[in-house]
Design an enzyme around this catalytic site. Structure first.
Site, PDB file in Angstrom:
ATOM      1  CB  CYS A 127      -0.917   0.176   1.187  1.00 32.59           C
ATOM      2  SG  CYS A 127      -0.235  -0.412   2.990  1.00 32.59           S
ATOM      3  CG  HIS A 240      -0.799   4.103   4.619  1.00 34.22           C
ATOM      4  ND1 HIS A 240      -1.288   3.787   5.906  1.00 34.22           N
ATOM      5  CD2 HIS A 240      -0.202   3.032   3.852  1.00 34.22           C
ATOM      6  CE1 HIS A 240      -1.225   2.602   5.907  1.00 34.22           C
ATOM      7  NE2 HIS A 240      -0.743   1.789   4.987  1.00 34.22           N
TER       8      HIS A 240
END
Ligand code: A2P
Length: 345
Positions: A127, A240
């Site tokens: 990710c 994130h």
């Protein structure tokens, strides 16, 4: 390619995957949901009515054309080859096969053509890699990148649904005056910031950092790209955030960067200096696009070859589930991606 299985259907990525498949009206004929024995028999609402989760087993793929895996690397290592032998194409969200030579590591905005050469298994990158790479790639194509220093501020849900539950319960504990007790993550995650929870190698880099380096090089097809990451967890539910310092081969202006990033697929610029509004986890949560902002020249790199920026991307969505479904769409004629490519009739 219409009978679809979701392995890890009850997890953080699996749940998002089900959501993305439904939202994008993925052209499946049927769905089968798999998880551990703990979840067997659980009923999950689906587009055409509830589906029952089954325990994953060696014969789970007998009538499956396409299998999404998001149950961790050890489950992928054990079951993805069985799925492939049973005739299914596997799209794997784990790290199990990412660096295998015959496994395409695909971010559709960057290397969509790589899907053509698969051997039954295709891998979704890590990710943090995806969120960084979709920002770097459009810049790199025009202004080759020499070196990147990246610091991540990673959400707790990246460590799974149980870690997210731990953040919520620990937050409640701390607010109620009780000490937070870590069970899933190694240290308390509520009201804390800590080095990423993956093991540290002999070189001092943790596994997440090493993935960002190796995977980006593979996706870009450039083994010389220099990347120095520091990966951290922050007490954020999802998304994130990453701060990038980029050194280019040749000068690049702030305006160049804005023009390139403003037209690149999968990105949205959020860069309002007057209002001090920039990418945040809350702004990017649930969004397909990766937000980019704080775009500015780095005066510490000579000749105008340096740029700094931040980006924020929903790691369960573009960082995992959405990227997996986009890969499936590239493989499936008649899917949303190929329809979009053809354009309106
Ligand atoms: P379960 O919910 O039954 O434990 P996350 O990354 O959010 O922790 O999710 C992990 C996913 O992988 C969950 O769907 C989990 O199912 C699934 N899983 C974990 N262990 C196994 C296993 N041995 N076999 C199949 N699925 C598993």
């Amino acid at each position: 390619m219409k009978r679809v299985a979701v392995v890890g259907a009850t997890g953080a990525v699996g749940t998002e995957l089900r959501c993305v498949l439904a939202q994008r009206e993925f052209p499946a004929e049927s769905y089968r949901l798999f998880a551990s024995a703990r979840s067997a028999g659980r009923r999950i609402d689906w587009v055409d009515g509830p589906l029952t989760v089954a325990e994953l087993g060696p014969h789970s793929f007998d009538d499956v054309d396409l299998a999404f895996f998001s149950a961790g690397a050890s489950i992928s290592r054990e079951y993805a080859p069985l799925a492939r032998e049973a005739g299914a194409i596997v799209i794997d969200n784990s790290s199990a096969f990412r660096m295998d030579r015959d496994v395409p590591l695909v971010i559709p905005e960057i290397n969509a053509k790589a899907v053509r050469s698969h051997n039954g298994i295709l891998a979704v990158p890590n990710c943090s890699t995806i969120i960084m790479a979709v920002v770097l790639w459009p810049l790199h194509r025009v202004h080759p990148i020499r070196r990147v220093v990246v610091c991540t501020y990673q959400a707790i849900s990246g460590a799974g649904a149980r870690a997210l539950a731990e953040l919520e319960s620990q937050t409640a504990d701390v607010l109620a005056g009780r000490p937070p007790t870590p069970h899933v993550l190694p240290v308390p995650c509520a009201f804390n910031v800590f080095s990423h929870n993956t093991p540290i190698g002999e070189d001092g880099y943790n596994v997440e950092e090493s993935k960002m380096i190796a995977e980006t090089r593979k996706i870009f097809g450039d083994d010389t790209l220099r990347i120095a990451p520091t990966c951290m967890r922050v007490p954020v539910r999802r998304v994130h955030t990453e701060a990038l310092s980029i050194e280019f081969e040749t000068p690049i202006t702030e305006q160049d960067a804005r023009e390139i990033l403003g037209t690149a697929p999968g990105l949205e610029i959020l860069d309002d200096r007057a209002a001090n509004r920039f990418p945040t986890p809350l702004a990017a949560e649930g969004r397909d696009e990766v937000y980019v902002g704080r775009i500015r020249c780095d005066p510490t790199i000579p000749d105008g070859r340096g740029l700094q920026l931040i980006c924020a991307g929903d790691q369960l969505r573009k960082g995992a589930a959405l990227n997996a479904v986009q890969i499936a769409e590239l493989l499936s004629p008649g899917s949303a991606a190929s329809e979009r490519k053809r354009g309106p009739t």
